[in-house]
Scaffold this active site. Structure first.
Site, PDB file in Angstrom:
ATOM      1  N   GLU A 160     -14.412 -10.860 -34.407  1.00  0.00           N
ATOM      2  CA  GLU A 160     -13.292  -9.925 -34.330  1.00  0.00           C
ATOM      3  C   GLU A 160     -13.756  -8.484 -34.466  1.00  0.00           C
ATOM      4  OE1 GLU A 160      -9.955 -12.656 -36.562  1.00  0.00           O
ATOM      5  OE2 GLU A 160     -11.536 -11.785 -37.771  1.00  0.00           O
ATOM      6  N   ASP A 213      -6.388 -17.010 -42.214  1.00  0.00           N
ATOM      7  CA  ASP A 213      -6.498 -15.698 -41.578  1.00  0.00           C
ATOM      8  C   ASP A 213      -6.814 -15.783 -40.090  1.00  0.00           C
ATOM      9  OD1 ASP A 213      -9.057 -16.617 -41.804  1.00  0.00           O
ATOM     10  OD2 ASP A 213      -9.876 -14.863 -42.818  1.00  0.00           O
TER      11      ASP A 213
HETATM   12  P1  NAD Z   1     -17.086 -19.938 -47.777  1.00  0.00           P
HETATM   13  O1  NAD Z   1     -17.298 -20.856 -46.627  1.00  0.00           O
HETATM   14  O2  NAD Z   1     -18.270 -19.303 -48.415  1.00  0.00           O
HETATM   15  O3  NAD Z   1     -16.255 -20.683 -48.930  1.00  0.00           O
HETATM   16  C1  NAD Z   1     -15.145 -21.474 -48.660  1.00  0.00           C
HETATM   17  C2  NAD Z   1     -15.079 -22.585 -49.693  1.00  0.00           C
HETATM   18  O4  NAD Z   1     -13.864 -23.327 -49.506  1.00  0.00           O
HETATM   19  C3  NAD Z   1     -16.227 -23.613 -49.573  1.00  0.00           C
HETATM   20  O5  NAD Z   1     -16.932 -23.680 -50.795  1.00  0.00           O
HETATM   21  C4  NAD Z   1     -15.514 -24.933 -49.237  1.00  0.00           C
HETATM   22  O6  NAD Z   1     -16.137 -26.061 -49.809  1.00  0.00           O
HETATM   23  C5  NAD Z   1     -14.136 -24.682 -49.841  1.00  0.00           C
HETATM   24  N1  NAD Z   1     -13.063 -25.524 -49.312  1.00  0.00           N
HETATM   25  C6  NAD Z   1     -12.828 -25.899 -48.030  1.00  0.00           C
HETATM   26  N2  NAD Z   1     -11.715 -26.680 -47.980  1.00  0.00           N
HETATM   27  C7  NAD Z   1     -11.249 -26.759 -49.254  1.00  0.00           C
HETATM   28  C8  NAD Z   1     -10.129 -27.406 -49.840  1.00  0.00           C
HETATM   29  N3  NAD Z   1      -9.283 -28.137 -49.111  1.00  0.00           N
HETATM   30  N4  NAD Z   1      -9.923 -27.266 -51.182  1.00  0.00           N
HETATM   31  C9  NAD Z   1     -10.789 -26.550 -51.939  1.00  0.00           C
HETATM   32  N5  NAD Z   1     -11.870 -25.915 -51.433  1.00  0.00           N
HETATM   33  C10 NAD Z   1     -12.102 -26.026 -50.102  1.00  0.00           C
HETATM   34  O7  NAD Z   1     -16.082 -18.796 -47.247  1.00  0.00           O
HETATM   35  P2  NAD Z   1     -15.775 -17.376 -47.896  1.00  0.00           P
HETATM   36  O8  NAD Z   1     -16.657 -16.328 -47.314  1.00  0.00           O
HETATM   37  O9  NAD Z   1     -15.656 -17.504 -49.370  1.00  0.00           O
HETATM   38  O10 NAD Z   1     -14.330 -17.130 -47.262  1.00  0.00           O
HETATM   39  C11 NAD Z   1     -13.243 -17.943 -47.658  1.00  0.00           C
HETATM   40  C12 NAD Z   1     -12.092 -17.727 -46.711  1.00  0.00           C
HETATM   41  O11 NAD Z   1     -11.587 -16.411 -46.866  1.00  0.00           O
HETATM   42  C13 NAD Z   1     -12.461 -17.869 -45.249  1.00  0.00           C
HETATM   43  O12 NAD Z   1     -11.457 -18.629 -44.621  1.00  0.00           O
HETATM   44  C14 NAD Z   1     -12.470 -16.460 -44.725  1.00  0.00           C
HETATM   45  O13 NAD Z   1     -12.140 -16.389 -43.363  1.00  0.00           O
HETATM   46  C15 NAD Z   1     -11.423 -15.820 -45.587  1.00  0.00           C
HETATM   47  N6  NAD Z   1     -11.537 -14.380 -45.778  1.00  0.00           N
HETATM   48  C16 NAD Z   1     -10.391 -13.669 -45.782  1.00  0.00           C
HETATM   49  C17 NAD Z   1     -10.440 -12.302 -45.993  1.00  0.00           C
HETATM   50  C18 NAD Z   1      -9.166 -11.525 -46.054  1.00  0.00           C
HETATM   51  O14 NAD Z   1      -9.203 -10.300 -46.053  1.00  0.00           O
HETATM   52  N7  NAD Z   1      -8.044 -12.171 -46.149  1.00  0.00           N
HETATM   53  C19 NAD Z   1     -11.668 -11.654 -46.159  1.00  0.00           C
HETATM   54  C20 NAD Z   1     -12.831 -12.427 -46.180  1.00  0.00           C
HETATM   55  C21 NAD Z   1     -12.761 -13.801 -45.979  1.00  0.00           C
END
Ligand code: NAD
Length: 346
Positions: free
Chosen positions: A63, A234
Site C-alpha cells: 500500500e 485493516d
Molecule cells: P505479526 O504477524 O507479527 O503478529 C500477529 C500475531 O497474531 C501472531 O503472533 C499470530 O500468531 C497471532 N494470531 C493470529 N491469529 C490469531 C488468533 N486467532 N488469536 C490470537 N492470536 C492470533 O503481525 P504484527 O506486525 O504484530 O501486526 C498485527 C496486525 O496489525 C496485522 O494484521 C497488521 O496488518 C496490523 N497492523 C495494523 C496497524 C494499524 O494502524 N491499524 C498498524 C500495523 C499493523
C-alpha cells in the site's frame, strides 16, 4: 563529483532509527509522536485525504499512504503479508518519505517498520486516552506479534495501564512478548485462552494477522464498559470481531472513507454511524459518555499518522548524527543541463 548540499536527503536507516529510539526512550518517543498526531488530527481539515492505495495479491497487500498539509507532503510504503512470519519474514515492513511542497524536493527518507510500530501504538493509546475508562488498569493483548510490546508500553505510558494479559494462538509469541516486557514496569500475565486474557480487562487490544474474517472476540466475551482497540482488521476480507460486537459498540474511526473499505465496519451497512476521532479531539463530537458503554476504536492506520511521525523524525534528527545524507537527487548546477552533468561524470 560531489553532490550539491541542497540535493542531499537525510536518510534514517533502521540502525539509526533504533539508536534514536534508545536515545529518546521507547515510551517517551511514543508519547511525543502521539502529541504530534493529536496536533495534526486537530487540524484535520488542512490535509489532503484519500483512502490508501492498495495492490492486493493472494500473498498479501502493498500500500501507498499519501497526504499533504499544503506545505509538506508525505507518503508511506507499507506491506501486509500475514503468511510472512512462517517464512522468517515480517508481516509488516515500511519506509516513508517527506517532501517540501514548494520545491517538490524530498526532505527526509526513513525506515518506517520501527516507526510504524511506534506510531500505531501512539495512535492507539492517544485514542484510548479519550475513550477508555479513566480507571482502566488492565489490558488484554490478543495477538503477541511484532506490534504487541509497543502497544502494551503505549497504554502504560499514556492510559495508566499497569497489567497486561497476553494471548496468542502461538504460545511462542506470548512467551516472546512476556520476556520482552520483563522489567518494563508492567505486571505481565500469559494466558492460555482469549477468554482468560479478557478476564477483568478494561481495555482489549486485538492485534492479530490473518487474511480472513476472523472472530478473535465473540459477542459473549465482551462485557459492558470496556474499550476495544482493534488493530489487526485493516484490509478487505481481514477482520477480527464478531459483527454483534460492532452492533453493541459505539464505533470510532480515523477516516471513514478508508475504514469502511478496510476496517471492522466493512461487516456493517455503509451508512452505519461512526464517529471520527478528529472530531472527538476537537470537541465537535463526544467520546465515552457513560461507564457501561462499549467503545470500539476500529483502527486501520491512516496517512496523517505517518505524516505526523515523519515530521517528528525530521525534527528529532536535526543537528544529530542519527541520519546519513543520501545522494538520491540529480541536481545539476544548470538545472536544464542534466545531460551535461551525466557527460561530466563520465
Ligand atoms: P505479526 O504477524 O507479527 O503478529 C500477529 C500475531 O497474531 C501472531 O503472533 C499470530 O500468531 C497471532 N494470531 C493470529 N491469529 C490469531 C488468533 N486467532 N488469536 C490470537 N492470536 C492470533 O503481525 P504484527 O506486525 O504484530 O501486526 C498485527 C496486525 O496489525 C496485522 O494484521 C497488521 O496488518 C496490523 N497492523 C495494523 C496497524 C494499524 O494502524 N491499524 C498498524 C500495523 C499493523
Amino acid at each position: 563529483m560531489q553532490p550539491s548540499e541542497k540535493a542531499l536527503v537525510p536518510f534514517v536507516s533502521v540502525d539509526n532509527m533504533m539508536r534514536l529510539i534508545h536515545h529518546v526512550g521507547v515510551e517517551q518517543m511514543i508519547t511525543q509522536i502521539a502529541a504530534q498526531i493529536e496536533t495534526d488530527f486537530k487540524r484535520w481539515e488542512s490535509f489532503d485525504k484519500t483512502p490508501r492505495i492498495p495492490a492486493h495479491s493472494p500473498h498479501g497487500v502493498i500500500e501507498l499512504m499519501p497526504t499533504s498539509d499544503g506545505e509538506a507532503y508525505g507518503f508511506k510504503y507499507v506491506n501486509g503479508h500475514p503468511k510472512n512470519t512462517s517464512e522468517g519474514l515480517q508481516t509488516v515492513t515500511a519506509f516513508g518519505l517527506l517532501a517540501d511542497v514548494y520545491t517538490g524536493y524530498p526532505t527526509l527518507l526513513t525506515e518506517m517498520t520501527m516507526l510504524t510500530a511506534l506510531r500505531t501504538a501512539a495512535t492507539s493509546a492517544l485514542v484510548g486516552s479519550y475513550l477508555a475508562p479513566k480507571s482502566a488498569t488492565t489490558m488484554a493483548m490478543i495477538g503477541n506479534g511484532a506490534q504487541s510490546e509497543f502497544q502494551c508500553l503505549a497504554f502504560k505510558a499514556m492510559c495508566g495501564i499497569n497489567t497486561v494479559r497476553l494471548y496468542d494462538t502461538d504460545p511462542n509469541a506470548t512467551e516472546k512478548c512476556a520476556a520482552n516486557l520483563q522489567g518494563k514496569g508492567l505486571r505481565v500475565i500469559a494466558c492460555k485462552t482469549p477468554e482468560d486474557a479478557i478476564e477483568g480487562a478494561h481495555i482489549i487490544t486485538t492485534c492479530t494477522a490473518d487474511k480472513k474474517y476472523a472472530t478473535i472476540l465473540t459477542d459473549n466475551m465482551v462485557g459492558p464498559g470496556v474499550h476495544i482497540n482493534a488493530i489487526g482488521g485493516d484490509c478487505p476480507g481481514k477482520t477480527e470481531l464478531h459483527r454483534d460486537i460492532l452492533l453493541r459498540s459505539d464505533i470510532f474511526v480515523e477516516y471513514p472513507e478508508q475504514t469502511r473499505i478496510e476496517g471492522e465496519i466493512q461487516a456493517l451497512e455503509a451508512d452505519h454511524p461512526v464517529t471520527e476521532m478528529w472530531e472527538v479531539m476537537t470537541g465537535k463530537a463526544k467520546g465515552r459518555t457513560d461507564d457501561r458503554q462499549i467503545t470500539l476504536f476500529d483502527s486501520v492506520g491512516f496517512a496523517i499518522e505517518d505524516f505526523s511521525a515523519l515530521r517528528y523524525i525530521k525534527r528529532a534528527i536535526d543537528g544529530t548524527d542519527f541520519f546519513e545524507p543520501l545522494d538520491m537527487l540529480a541536481d545539476p548546477d544548470d538545472p536544464r543541463d542534466l545531460f551535461g552533468m551525466l557527460m561530466r561524470a563520465g
